[in-house]
Design an enzyme around this catalytic site. Sequence first.
Site, short mmCIF file in Angstrom:
data_model
loop_
_atom_site.label_atom_id
_atom_site.label_comp_id
_atom_site.label_asym_id
_atom_site.label_seq_id
_atom_site.Cartn_x
_atom_site.Cartn_y
_atom_site.Cartn_z
N HIS A 1 51.73 -108.48 78.50
CA HIS A 1 51.54 -107.11 78.98
C HIS A 1 51.90 -106.11 77.87
CE1 HIS A 1 51.30 -103.95 81.99
NE2 HIS A 1 52.36 -103.42 81.41
N ASP B 1 55.19 -113.49 88.93
CA ASP B 1 55.60 -113.70 90.32
C ASP B 1 54.62 -112.96 91.21
OD1 ASP B 1 56.28 -111.05 90.25
OD2 ASP B 1 58.45 -111.37 90.39
C1 GRF Z 1 46.11 -107.03 75.97
O1 GRF Z 1 46.78 -105.94 75.38
C2 GRF Z 1 46.73 -107.43 77.27
O2 GRF Z 1 48.11 -107.35 77.29
C3 GRF Z 1 46.14 -106.37 78.17
O3 GRF Z 1 44.79 -106.32 77.79
C4 GRF Z 1 44.70 -106.64 76.40
C5 GRF Z 1 43.74 -107.79 76.27
O4 GRF Z 1 43.30 -107.91 74.95
N1 GRF Z 1 46.37 -106.65 79.56
P1 GRF Z 1 42.35 -109.10 74.48
O5 GRF Z 1 41.28 -109.30 75.55
O6 GRF Z 1 43.22 -110.32 74.31
O7 GRF Z 1 41.76 -108.64 73.18
#
Ligand code: GRF
Length: 194
Positions: A108, A140
Site C-alpha cells: 500500500h 484482514d
Molecule cells: C502500487 O503503488 C500499489 O501499492 C497501489 O497501486 C500501485 C500498483 O502499481 N495499490 P503497479 O501496478 O504494481 O505498477
Amino acid sequence: MLSVVVLISGSGSNLLALLKAAENPLYPVKVVAVGSDKDAPGLEHAELFEVDTFIVEPSRFQDKEQWAKTLLANVLHHQPDLVVLAGFMKILPESFVKALEGKLINTHPSLLPDFKGAHAVRDALQAGAKKTGVTIHYVDAGVDTGPVIVQQELTINEGESESELHERIKVIERALLVETIEKLALAKSASEGN
Ligand code: GRF
C-alpha cells in the site's frame, strides 16, 4: 522455494520487479500464477515470463461472494504458500481473506494507518503531509487494516504532483516488496528446518 500467486489490477510494475528477482536462482521465490479482476496491462509481464494467468471479472457474477469464490478457486488451484496483492484494486470479502489467513499480503502506498484506500497518494498530498511511504501488511477483513510487516518512509517534495510522488513511492515499494517476500520465504524454510 516459496510459491507465490500475485493479484494485480494495473500496470504490474511491482509484479515485474518480483518476476525479475525470481529469475535469479538464489532468490527463494517462484511466481506460480498471476490473476486479475480485469484484462490488466500488467498481465503481459506474466505472459512474457511464461507464468500462468487468470482473469475473474466481477461483472460476470451475480454478487461479490460468487466472484470471490471463483477467484479463490483459481488462486488455490496453484497451491500458493503466499498470495500477494500488488495493486489489486478490488476489496475482497471476508470469506476470501479468512480462507487465506496468514498467507495474504498487500502493498500500500502510504504509511498505514494514514491514508487507507484507493487514493492514498492523492489523500496524502491533499492533507499537506510532509512524509508518506510504503506499507506491506497482512490482509484482514478491513480495508488496509491488517498487521504491518514493514514500512518505509519518504519525504514529500514541495510542489510534487500525485504522479511524481506515486512514481517515487513505487521505486521504494518494488524493492521493499521483493525484499520482504524473500524474508518471508527464508522464515518459512527456517521454520521447516530446511
Ligand atoms: C502500487 O503503488 C500499489 O501499492 C497501489 O497501486 C500501485 C500498483 O502499481 N495499490 P503497479 O501496478 O504494481 O505498477
